[in-house]
Design a protein around this motif. Structure first.
Motif, PDB file in Angstrom:
ATOM      1  N   ASP A   1      -3.574 -15.815   1.695  1.00  0.00           N
ATOM      2  CA  ASP A   1      -2.347 -15.416   0.997  1.00  0.00           C
ATOM      3  C   ASP A   1      -2.625 -14.338  -0.049  1.00  0.00           C
ATOM      4  O   ASP A   1      -1.817 -13.417  -0.234  1.00  0.00           O
ATOM      5  CB  ASP A   1      -1.698 -16.635   0.352  1.00  0.00           C
ATOM      6  CG  ASP A   1      -1.239 -17.661   1.383  1.00  0.00           C
ATOM      7  OD1 ASP A   1      -1.221 -17.340   2.587  1.00  0.00           O
ATOM      8  OD2 ASP A   1      -0.897 -18.788   0.983  1.00  0.00           O
ATOM      9  N   ALA A   2      -3.762 -14.436  -0.730  1.00  0.00           N
ATOM     10  CA  ALA A   2      -4.122 -13.406  -1.714  1.00  0.00           C
ATOM     11  C   ALA A   2      -4.353 -12.067  -1.017  1.00  0.00           C
ATOM     12  O   ALA A   2      -3.899 -11.015  -1.489  1.00  0.00           O
ATOM     13  CB  ALA A   2      -5.359 -13.830  -2.499  1.00  0.00           C
ATOM     14  N   GLN A   3      -5.070 -12.104   0.099  1.00  0.00           N
ATOM     15  CA  GLN A   3      -5.296 -10.855   0.836  1.00  0.00           C
ATOM     16  C   GLN A   3      -3.986 -10.291   1.376  1.00  0.00           C
ATOM     17  O   GLN A   3      -3.767  -9.070   1.361  1.00  0.00           O
ATOM     18  CB  GLN A   3      -6.291 -11.082   1.973  1.00  0.00           C
ATOM     19  CG  GLN A   3      -7.714 -11.299   1.495  1.00  0.00           C
ATOM     20  CD  GLN A   3      -8.731 -11.219   2.615  1.00  0.00           C
ATOM     21  OE1 GLN A   3      -8.414 -11.359   3.800  1.00  0.00           O
ATOM     22  NE2 GLN A   3      -9.990 -11.000   2.252  1.00  0.00           N
ATOM     23  N   ARG A   4      -3.108 -11.161   1.840  1.00  0.00           N
ATOM     24  CA  ARG A   4      -1.822 -10.693   2.359  1.00  0.00           C
ATOM     25  C   ARG A   4      -0.989 -10.051   1.241  1.00  0.00           C
ATOM     26  O   ARG A   4      -0.310  -9.038   1.465  1.00  0.00           O
ATOM     27  CB  ARG A   4      -1.071 -11.861   2.987  1.00  0.00           C
ATOM     28  CG  ARG A   4       0.333 -11.531   3.494  1.00  0.00           C
ATOM     29  CD  ARG A   4       0.331 -10.454   4.549  1.00  0.00           C
ATOM     30  NE  ARG A   4       1.694 -10.216   5.037  1.00  0.00           N
ATOM     31  CZ  ARG A   4       2.104  -9.080   5.578  1.00  0.00           C
ATOM     32  NH1 ARG A   4       1.259  -8.064   5.719  1.00  0.00           N
ATOM     33  NH2 ARG A   4       3.344  -8.948   5.986  1.00  0.00           N
ATOM     34  N   ALA A   5      -1.051 -10.609   0.040  1.00  0.00           N
ATOM     35  CA  ALA A   5      -0.319 -10.028  -1.091  1.00  0.00           C
ATOM     36  C   ALA A   5      -0.819  -8.615  -1.379  1.00  0.00           C
ATOM     37  O   ALA A   5      -0.025  -7.688  -1.598  1.00  0.00           O
ATOM     38  CB  ALA A   5      -0.460 -10.913  -2.324  1.00  0.00           C
ATOM     39  N   ILE A   6      -2.138  -8.424  -1.381  1.00  0.00           N
ATOM     40  CA  ILE A   6      -2.705  -7.090  -1.601  1.00  0.00           C
ATOM     41  C   ILE A   6      -2.261  -6.148  -0.489  1.00  0.00           C
ATOM     42  O   ILE A   6      -1.881  -4.990  -0.733  1.00  0.00           O
ATOM     43  CB  ILE A   6      -4.247  -7.170  -1.670  1.00  0.00           C
ATOM     44  CG1 ILE A   6      -4.680  -7.963  -2.910  1.00  0.00           C
ATOM     45  CG2 ILE A   6      -4.872  -5.774  -1.693  1.00  0.00           C
ATOM     46  CD1 ILE A   6      -6.152  -8.345  -2.926  1.00  0.00           C
ATOM     47  N   GLN A   7      -2.296  -6.650   0.728  1.00  0.00           N
ATOM     48  CA  GLN A   7      -1.881  -5.849   1.884  1.00  0.00           C
ATOM     49  C   GLN A   7      -0.424  -5.393   1.746  1.00  0.00           C
ATOM     50  O   GLN A   7      -0.106  -4.222   1.945  1.00  0.00           O
ATOM     51  CB  GLN A   7      -2.059  -6.692   3.154  1.00  0.00           C
ATOM     52  CG  GLN A   7      -1.749  -5.977   4.458  1.00  0.00           C
ATOM     53  CD  GLN A   7      -1.910  -6.929   5.644  1.00  0.00           C
ATOM     54  OE1 GLN A   7      -1.470  -8.076   5.595  1.00  0.00           O
ATOM     55  NE2 GLN A   7      -2.548  -6.443   6.706  1.00  0.00           N
ATOM     56  N   ILE A   8       0.453  -6.304   1.376  1.00  0.00           N
ATOM     57  CA  ILE A   8       1.876  -5.969   1.233  1.00  0.00           C
ATOM     58  C   ILE A   8       2.075  -4.917   0.145  1.00  0.00           C
ATOM     59  O   ILE A   8       2.783  -3.921   0.336  1.00  0.00           O
ATOM     60  CB  ILE A   8       2.701  -7.237   0.920  1.00  0.00           C
ATOM     61  CG1 ILE A   8       2.818  -8.121   2.164  1.00  0.00           C
ATOM     62  CG2 ILE A   8       4.098  -6.867   0.406  1.00  0.00           C
ATOM     63  CD1 ILE A   8       3.458  -9.468   1.904  1.00  0.00           C
ATOM     64  N   VAL A   9       1.463  -5.128  -1.022  1.00  0.00           N
ATOM     65  CA  VAL A   9       1.659  -4.207  -2.139  1.00  0.00           C
ATOM     66  C   VAL A   9       1.149  -2.809  -1.771  1.00  0.00           C
ATOM     67  O   VAL A   9       1.806  -1.802  -2.061  1.00  0.00           O
ATOM     68  CB  VAL A   9       0.988  -4.733  -3.421  1.00  0.00           C
ATOM     69  CG1 VAL A   9       1.040  -3.682  -4.533  1.00  0.00           C
ATOM     70  CG2 VAL A   9       1.672  -6.020  -3.885  1.00  0.00           C
ATOM     71  N   ARG A  10      -0.009  -2.738  -1.122  1.00  0.00           N
ATOM     72  CA  ARG A  10      -0.533  -1.416  -0.747  1.00  0.00           C
ATOM     73  C   ARG A  10       0.334  -0.765   0.332  1.00  0.00           C
ATOM     74  O   ARG A  10       0.603   0.428   0.269  1.00  0.00           O
ATOM     75  CB  ARG A  10      -1.977  -1.550  -0.265  1.00  0.00           C
ATOM     76  CG  ARG A  10      -2.966  -1.697  -1.425  1.00  0.00           C
ATOM     77  CD  ARG A  10      -4.214  -0.866  -1.221  1.00  0.00           C
ATOM     78  NE  ARG A  10      -4.992  -0.823  -2.460  1.00  0.00           N
ATOM     79  CZ  ARG A  10      -5.967  -1.676  -2.766  1.00  0.00           C
ATOM     80  NH1 ARG A  10      -6.286  -2.631  -1.926  1.00  0.00           N
ATOM     81  NH2 ARG A  10      -6.612  -1.558  -3.916  1.00  0.00           N
ATOM     82  N   GLU A  11       0.767  -1.534   1.306  1.00  0.00           N
ATOM     83  CA  GLU A  11       1.532  -0.940   2.403  1.00  0.00           C
ATOM     84  C   GLU A  11       2.959  -0.568   1.982  1.00  0.00           C
ATOM     85  O   GLU A  11       3.586   0.276   2.611  1.00  0.00           O
ATOM     86  CB  GLU A  11       1.534  -1.880   3.606  1.00  0.00           C
ATOM     87  CG  GLU A  11       0.150  -2.009   4.253  1.00  0.00           C
ATOM     88  CD  GLU A  11       0.118  -2.899   5.475  1.00  0.00           C
ATOM     89  OE1 GLU A  11       1.168  -3.497   5.817  1.00  0.00           O
ATOM     90  OE2 GLU A  11      -0.964  -3.008   6.107  1.00  0.00           O
ATOM     91  N   ARG A  12       3.447  -1.201   0.909  1.00  0.00           N
ATOM     92  CA  ARG A  12       4.787  -0.877   0.414  1.00  0.00           C
ATOM     93  C   ARG A  12       4.715  -0.205  -0.957  1.00  0.00           C
ATOM     94  O   ARG A  12       5.665  -0.230  -1.725  1.00  0.00           O
ATOM     95  CB  ARG A  12       5.625  -2.160   0.351  1.00  0.00           C
ATOM     96  CG  ARG A  12       5.830  -2.793   1.725  1.00  0.00           C
ATOM     97  CD  ARG A  12       6.545  -4.129   1.688  1.00  0.00           C
ATOM     98  NE  ARG A  12       7.920  -4.026   1.205  1.00  0.00           N
ATOM     99  CZ  ARG A  12       8.787  -5.039   1.232  1.00  0.00           C
ATOM    100  NH1 ARG A  12       8.429  -6.214   1.741  1.00  0.00           N
ATOM    101  NH2 ARG A  12      10.008  -4.888   0.760  1.00  0.00           N
ATOM    102  N   ALA A  13       3.577   0.403  -1.234  1.00  0.00           N
ATOM    103  CA  ALA A  13       3.323   0.972  -2.559  1.00  0.00           C
ATOM    104  C   ALA A  13       4.389   1.982  -2.968  1.00  0.00           C
ATOM    105  O   ALA A  13       4.844   1.991  -4.119  1.00  0.00           O
ATOM    106  CB  ALA A  13       1.935   1.616  -2.599  1.00  0.00           C
TER     107      ALA A  13
END
Length: 302
Positions: A127-139
């Motif tokens: 879940d932590a990695q997914r949160a980073i992924q979401i924030v970067r991909e929707r930056a």
């Protein structure tokens, strides 16, 4: 006309305060289908604790555009991997970061449970990695620069944040766009770091990796042992009289950072114990102000 103007102002104010919670996944990985038993309880002083989290989400707090710095921080509440202290170690912190012009994302992560996940030891870090992924991909949507995405965790949330910051070369989730899962910086507040017998917070270790974990599992999730030269710059805060999570957890992580020439700072309160959130009642020092200074010094904010 005056009443209409006031009404419009009120509606704008409410809109500015409205936050968006998004699910982390369309299909939750490492999951066993079951009834959602999530429960939220508010105590007599207003602290909110969520238990039985099996459907993770991310609440987005964006600063006013005129204040935005382009920096984003994922906030990871603590709770011994048994509950989430979602308000004073989550939503309240997000609002304070917004005041600094920092976009904030409160992570409601899955709590380890053999009835809801196939491997409970990796559910939270997924879940932590997914949160980073979401924030970067929707930056772009969030007004965040992809090289200014940090993670901030309290207690067991500090363990999870430090796991994200030391396990980023291991992809616990699918990364089809090859998104960078390494946080650019870490903020660890009275964090659980080591799962060794001498330093562990027993509840956190037991909840994540079991009552009788193997030596290999203990080493894997003792994050001071995973620090390398690639570990993100780290700001730590801990009270010397913390009896719940010993200050040696922060000291060992800090020492490992220095050993590998990773920029790091550790602030030690004389008093304060554990779980004080943003405000340590035993000190006049405001660690959030120290953090803001550190972020500026390290060019993560203007």
């Amino acid at each position: 006309m005056r009443s209409l103007t006031l009404a419009l102002l009120c509606s704008f104010s409410l809109a500015a305060e409205a936050q968006t919670e998004i699910p982390l996944y369309d299909v939750i990985p490492n999951s066993i289908p079951t009834t959602n038993r999530e429960k939220s309880v508010t105590d007599h002083v207003g602290k909110v604790r969520i238990s039985k989290v099996s459907e993770p989400g991310l609440t987005v707090y964006l600063p006013p555009k005129e204040k935005a710095t382009g920096t984003g921080v994922i906030i990871v509440p603590g709770g011994g991997y048994s509950i989430l202290a979602i308000k004073h170690e989550g939503h309240d912190v997000a609002k304070a970061l917004n005041e600094m012009g920092i976009a904030a994302f409160v992570l409601k992560y899955r709590l380890p449970d053999d009835t809801t996940m196939i491997d409970r030891s990796i559910g939270p870090v997924q879940d932590a990695q997914r949160a980073i992924q979401i924030v970067r991909e929707r930056a772009k949507e969030y007004g965040v620069k992809t090289d200014k995405v940090g993670i901030l965790g309290f207690s067991a949330g500090g363990h999870l944040a430090s796991t994200a910051g030391t396990h980023f070369d291991t992809h616990y989730i699918d990364v089809p766009r090859k998104t960078n899962l390494r946080p650019d910086f870490m903020v660890l507040i009275y964090p659980v770091i080591s799962f060794t017998d001498s330093l562990m917070h027993k509840g956190s270790r037991t909840n994540l990796i079991g009552e009788h974990p193997s030596a290999e599992k203990i080493k894997t999730f003792s994050n001071d042992q995973r620090v390398t030269a690639k570990t993100p710059p780290t700001f730590l805060v801990h009270a010397k009289n913390d009896k719940t999570v010993l200050i040696q957890n922060s000291r060992q992580f800090y020492a490992a950072c220095l050993q590998h020439k990773v920029p790091a700072e550790l602030y030690e309160f004389e008093e304060g114990g554990h779980g004080f959130g943003m405000i340590n009642p035993g000190s006049d020092v405001k660690w959030m102000e120290l953090l803001h200074k550190w972020l500026r010094q390290n060019k993560f904010v203007k």
